[in-house]
Design a protein around this motif. Structure first.
Motif, PDB file in Angstrom:
ATOM      1  N   GLU A 113     -12.063   5.983   0.113  1.00  0.00           N
ATOM      2  CA  GLU A 113     -11.918   4.595  -0.360  1.00  0.00           C
ATOM      3  C   GLU A 113     -12.639   3.571   0.527  1.00  0.00           C
ATOM      4  OE1 GLU A 113     -10.160   3.257  -3.127  1.00  0.00           O
ATOM      5  OE2 GLU A 113     -10.390   5.350  -3.712  1.00  0.00           O
ATOM      6  N   TYR A 145     -14.472  -3.330   9.945  1.00  0.00           N
ATOM      7  CA  TYR A 145     -13.121  -2.760  10.023  1.00  0.00           C
ATOM      8  C   TYR A 145     -12.533  -3.003  11.417  1.00  0.00           C
ATOM      9  CZ  TYR A 145      -9.333   0.660   9.804  1.00  0.00           C
ATOM     10  OH  TYR A 145      -8.099   1.276   9.837  1.00  0.00           O
ATOM     11  N   ASP A 178      -2.154  -6.968  -6.892  1.00  0.00           N
ATOM     12  CA  ASP A 178      -3.318  -6.921  -6.002  1.00  0.00           C
ATOM     13  C   ASP A 178      -3.059  -7.883  -4.843  1.00  0.00           C
ATOM     14  OD1 ASP A 178      -5.734  -7.263  -4.693  1.00  0.00           O
ATOM     15  OD2 ASP A 178      -6.922  -7.009  -6.514  1.00  0.00           O
ATOM     16  N   GLY A 193       1.387   4.564   3.751  1.00  0.00           N
ATOM     17  CA  GLY A 193       2.453   3.758   3.128  1.00  0.00           C
ATOM     18  C   GLY A 193       3.425   4.650   2.377  1.00  0.00           C
ATOM     19  N   ASN A 234       0.812  -2.528   5.133  1.00  0.00           N
ATOM     20  CA  ASN A 234       0.068  -1.275   5.321  1.00  0.00           C
ATOM     21  C   ASN A 234      -1.216  -1.229   4.502  1.00  0.00           C
ATOM     22  OD1 ASN A 234      -0.287   1.786   5.621  1.00  0.00           O
ATOM     23  ND2 ASN A 234       0.073   1.528   3.414  1.00  0.00           N
ATOM     24  N   THR A 271      -6.151  10.183  10.007  1.00  0.00           N
ATOM     25  CA  THR A 271      -4.991  10.734   9.293  1.00  0.00           C
ATOM     26  C   THR A 271      -5.461  11.196   7.916  1.00  0.00           C
ATOM     27  OG1 THR A 271      -3.646   9.073  10.431  1.00  0.00           O
ATOM     28  CG2 THR A 271      -2.629  10.166   8.541  1.00  0.00           C
ATOM     29  N   THR A 304      -5.549  11.036   4.385  1.00  0.00           N
ATOM     30  CA  THR A 304      -5.163  10.155   3.257  1.00  0.00           C
ATOM     31  C   THR A 304      -6.419   9.966   2.404  1.00  0.00           C
ATOM     32  OG1 THR A 304      -5.849   8.115   4.360  1.00  0.00           O
ATOM     33  CG2 THR A 304      -3.592   8.821   4.779  1.00  0.00           C
ATOM     34  N   PRO A 318      -2.459   4.088  13.999  1.00  0.00           N
ATOM     35  CA  PRO A 318      -2.806   5.500  13.836  1.00  0.00           C
ATOM     36  C   PRO A 318      -4.279   5.759  14.128  1.00  0.00           C
ATOM     37  CG  PRO A 318      -1.979   4.524  11.766  1.00  0.00           C
ATOM     38  CD  PRO A 318      -2.319   3.407  12.702  1.00  0.00           C
ATOM     39  N   GLY A 319      -4.561   7.009  14.482  1.00  0.00           N
ATOM     40  CA  GLY A 319      -5.936   7.492  14.530  1.00  0.00           C
ATOM     41  C   GLY A 319      -6.210   8.208  13.216  1.00  0.00           C
ATOM     42  N   ARG A 372      -8.256  -1.059   3.782  1.00  0.00           N
ATOM     43  CA  ARG A 372      -9.365  -0.104   3.592  1.00  0.00           C
ATOM     44  C   ARG A 372     -10.278  -0.125   4.804  1.00  0.00           C
ATOM     45  NH1 ARG A 372     -12.228  -1.657  -1.801  1.00  0.00           N
ATOM     46  NH2 ARG A 372     -13.694  -0.045  -1.122  1.00  0.00           N
ATOM     47  N   GLY A 375       0.834  -1.214   0.000  1.00  0.00           N
ATOM     48  CA  GLY A 375       0.000   0.000   0.000  1.00  0.00           C
ATOM     49  C   GLY A 375       0.857   1.247   0.000  1.00  0.00           C
ATOM     50  N   ALA A 376       1.927   1.220  -0.829  1.00  0.00           N
ATOM     51  CA  ALA A 376       2.888   2.338  -0.827  1.00  0.00           C
ATOM     52  C   ALA A 376       2.546   3.404  -1.865  1.00  0.00           C
ATOM     53  CB  ALA A 376       4.294   1.800  -1.085  1.00  0.00           C
TER      54      ALA A 376
HETATM   55  N1  LIG Z   1      -6.077   7.240   7.253  1.00  0.00           N
HETATM   56  C1  LIG Z   1      -6.518   6.921   8.429  1.00  0.00           C
HETATM   57  O1  LIG Z   1      -7.256   7.702   9.072  1.00  0.00           O
HETATM   58  C2  LIG Z   1      -6.119   5.609   9.050  1.00  0.00           C
HETATM   59  C3  LIG Z   1      -6.320   5.444  10.429  1.00  0.00           C
HETATM   60  C4  LIG Z   1      -5.964   4.244  11.009  1.00  0.00           C
HETATM   61  C5  LIG Z   1      -5.389   3.224  10.256  1.00  0.00           C
HETATM   62  N2  LIG Z   1      -5.199   3.399   8.917  1.00  0.00           N
HETATM   63  C6  LIG Z   1      -4.607   2.276   8.167  1.00  0.00           C
HETATM   64  O2  LIG Z   1      -3.601   2.745   7.322  1.00  0.00           O
HETATM   65  C7  LIG Z   1      -3.431   1.851   6.231  1.00  0.00           C
HETATM   66  C8  LIG Z   1      -3.232   2.667   4.956  1.00  0.00           C
HETATM   67  O3  LIG Z   1      -4.371   3.453   4.698  1.00  0.00           O
HETATM   68  P1  LIG Z   1      -4.288   4.988   4.248  1.00  0.00           P
HETATM   69  O4  LIG Z   1      -4.976   5.771   5.270  1.00  0.00           O
HETATM   70  O5  LIG Z   1      -2.908   5.337   3.873  1.00  0.00           O
HETATM   71  O6  LIG Z   1      -5.261   4.942   2.980  1.00  0.00           O
HETATM   72  P2  LIG Z   1      -4.972   5.066   1.412  1.00  0.00           P
HETATM   73  O7  LIG Z   1      -4.310   6.371   1.113  1.00  0.00           O
HETATM   74  O8  LIG Z   1      -6.269   4.762   0.768  1.00  0.00           O
HETATM   75  O9  LIG Z   1      -3.918   3.905   1.147  1.00  0.00           O
HETATM   76  C9  LIG Z   1      -4.292   2.578   1.023  1.00  0.00           C
HETATM   77  C10 LIG Z   1      -3.201   1.839   0.271  1.00  0.00           C
HETATM   78  O10 LIG Z   1      -3.571   0.455   0.175  1.00  0.00           O
HETATM   79  C11 LIG Z   1      -3.448   0.045  -1.180  1.00  0.00           C
HETATM   80  N3  LIG Z   1      -4.398  -1.004  -1.492  1.00  0.00           N
HETATM   81  C12 LIG Z   1      -5.744  -0.990  -1.320  1.00  0.00           C
HETATM   82  N4  LIG Z   1      -6.276  -2.121  -1.781  1.00  0.00           N
HETATM   83  C13 LIG Z   1      -5.261  -2.881  -2.267  1.00  0.00           C
HETATM   84  C14 LIG Z   1      -5.178  -4.145  -2.884  1.00  0.00           C
HETATM   85  N5  LIG Z   1      -6.270  -4.896  -3.111  1.00  0.00           N
HETATM   86  N6  LIG Z   1      -3.957  -4.605  -3.263  1.00  0.00           N
HETATM   87  C15 LIG Z   1      -2.839  -3.879  -3.047  1.00  0.00           C
HETATM   88  N7  LIG Z   1      -2.854  -2.668  -2.459  1.00  0.00           N
HETATM   89  C16 LIG Z   1      -4.052  -2.166  -2.074  1.00  0.00           C
HETATM   90  C17 LIG Z   1      -3.713   1.312  -1.999  1.00  0.00           C
HETATM   91  O11 LIG Z   1      -3.047   1.271  -3.247  1.00  0.00           O
HETATM   92  P3  LIG Z   1      -3.727   0.936  -4.666  1.00  0.00           P
HETATM   93  O12 LIG Z   1      -5.073   1.588  -4.698  1.00  0.00           O
HETATM   94  O13 LIG Z   1      -2.741   1.517  -5.645  1.00  0.00           O
HETATM   95  O14 LIG Z   1      -3.776  -0.555  -4.729  1.00  0.00           O
HETATM   96  C18 LIG Z   1      -3.032   2.363  -1.138  1.00  0.00           C
HETATM   97  O15 LIG Z   1      -1.658   2.430  -1.442  1.00  0.00           O
HETATM   98  C19 LIG Z   1      -4.660   0.948   6.232  1.00  0.00           C
HETATM   99  O16 LIG Z   1      -4.310  -0.340   6.641  1.00  0.00           O
HETATM  100  C20 LIG Z   1      -5.594   1.584   7.244  1.00  0.00           C
HETATM  101  O17 LIG Z   1      -6.364   0.634   7.928  1.00  0.00           O
HETATM  102  C21 LIG Z   1      -5.553   4.577   8.315  1.00  0.00           C
END
Ligand SMILES: NC(=O)c1ccc[n+]([C@@H]2O[C@H](COP(=O)([O-])OP(=O)(O)OC[C@H]3O[C@@H](n4cnc5c(N)ncnc54)[C@H](OP(=O)(O)O)[C@@H]3O)[C@@H](O)[C@H]2O)c1
Length: 345
Positions: A253, A213, A121, A71, A148, A246, A248, A243-244, A151, A65-66
């Motif tokens: 999504e 989730y 994927d 990521g 990382n 953030t 992104t 994290p709480g 969704r 998820g970079a």
């Molecule tokens: N943002 C927040 O508030 C928050 C809070 C707590 C925890 N988190 C955790 O942080 C992590 C990252 O989320 P984010 O907030 O950075 O959201 P994001 O910007 O939507 O990033 C999600 C990443 O996961 C990848 N991904 C999604 N489905 C995939 C699949 N089927 N195969 C491969 N890659 C996939 C996406 O890339 P592609 O679309 O290019 O595949 C993207 O790089 C998650 O595990 C989430 O639970 C986020």
């Protein structure tokens, strides 16, 4: 009463009063500190006095998820210090953009070959062995796996299709577990390694309108806590990054209750969320210091999490006062909306 027992009583009271005052001062200072920090106190300590991510220079870190969000920012925080990277996600163009930006930040510490992009994927488990092998053949080793990709979800519990539950477990749990098993086998062979997963504060306590989730992140804590104990004394570290809210693409999504639907509501600038940069930086510090579990989030999240974990009864009362929508607003900076706002609670 004899004079000896009077003196004894006086000193006992003084000692008890001193201990009581000490405990109270410690509690108040602790609470004050928690109001000022954006991560738990261990991680705050490491960010001030611990090992810098510079310590990881030259290591190979595999990040899923970079292509965006946490990521991407963790990759950048590591690239700045010359850490070699495997960047994976589905969108090749976004991965190439992140690679270019990481190389710029690395300022000649890294060359083109030091960052490998592998689009795939992650829910297709049949691809994992090949992808992991490709990274191993390229670098000869992998030092840290950061799971990382994931969704979130916004939905009412009773409306959630089982198809959504299954897809979310495939992405947030089974993909993580399968890739981690490959990494742990590699770490067993070389006698060292580190697996991390970006969980969430929703893995530490339950949150409303995200039942699946919350369940996926709690499942991850179960798997990783179990693994950590199995690997005790074997130089294989296990880190839960929590994290709480953030900034992104996360909210947009998010899954809903319906199969194939996305929540589609973007975070707004005025929302109370940590920046992706800060979150990535904190994740890099947690990795460098091999923490077991790290919590991150803006006020009032740290006092809230500490209360939930260490004083569950107080937390239950606070939750009753706040109510599910109050907690949701604290999380999303807005009220819950279903069906793009058509169906409100
Ligand atoms: N943002 C927040 O508030 C928050 C809070 C707590 C925890 N988190 C955790 O942080 C992590 C990252 O989320 P984010 O907030 O950075 O959201 P994001 O910007 O939507 O990033 C999600 C990443 O996961 C990848 N991904 C999604 N489905 C995939 C699949 N089927 N195969 C491969 N890659 C996939 C996406 O890339 P592609 O679309 O290019 O595949 C993207 O790089 C998650 O595990 C989430 O639970 C986020």
């Amino acid at each position: 009463m004899s004079s000896v027992s009077k003196i004894f009583e006086k000193y006992t009271m003084t000692v008890l009063e001193t201990i009581g005052a000490g405990v109270l001062t410690y509690g108040v200072l602790h609470l004050l500190a928690l109001c000022l920090v954006d991560c738990d106190l261990e991680l705050t300590f490491y960010s001030l006095f611990g090992k810098s991510p510079r310590k990881l220079k030259g290591k190979v870190v595999f990040i899923t998820g970079a292509s965006s969000g946490i990521g991407e920012h963790t990759a950048k925080a590591l690239a700045k210090h010359g850490v070699r990277l495997v960047l994976t996600a589905r969108r090749p163009n976004e991965l190439e953009r992140v690679k270019t930006e990481c190389l710029q930040l690395a300022k000649n510490q890294l060359g083109d070959k030091d960052i490998l992009v592998i689009p795939f994927d992650i829910t297709d488990l049949s691809l994992h062995k090949g992808v992991f092998q490709q990274a191993l053949s390229h670098f000869g080793t992998i030092d840290i796996l950061v799971n990382n990709a994931g969704r979130s979800q916004r939905a009412l519990f009773e409306h959630i299709d089982m198809a959504v539950d299954k897809q979310m477990f495939e992405l947030n749990v089974f993909a993580v577990v399968n890739l981690t098993r490959l990494a742990v086998k590699h770490f067993n062979e070389k006698g060292a390694g580190h697996v991390a997963v970006v969980s969430s504060l929703a893995g530490v306590f339950g949150v409303p309108y995200s039942a699946t989730y919350t369940a996926t992140k709690h499942a991850i804590h179960g798997y990783f806590d179990g693994l950590r104990i199995e690997k005790m004394g074997q130089n294989i570290a296990v880190t839960l990054l929590c994290p709480g809210p953030t900034f992104t693409n996360f909210l947009q999504e998010s899954f809903t209750e319906k199969d194939g639907q996305k929540y589609g509501i973007p975070a707004e600038r005025k929302d109370r969320r940590m920046t992706g940069e800060r979150c990535g930086q904190l994740c890099a510090i947690a990795l460098a210091n091999r923490t077991q579990e790290s919590w991150m989030g803006l006020f009032p999240l740290m006092p809230f999490v500490y209360t939930a974990v260490y004083f569950p009864t107080v937390s239950k009362i606070a939750l009753r006062l706040l109510g599910p929508r109050g907690l949701f607003k604290m999380r999303d900076s807005k009220d819950i909306q279903f069906d793009q706002g058509k169906q409100k609670l």
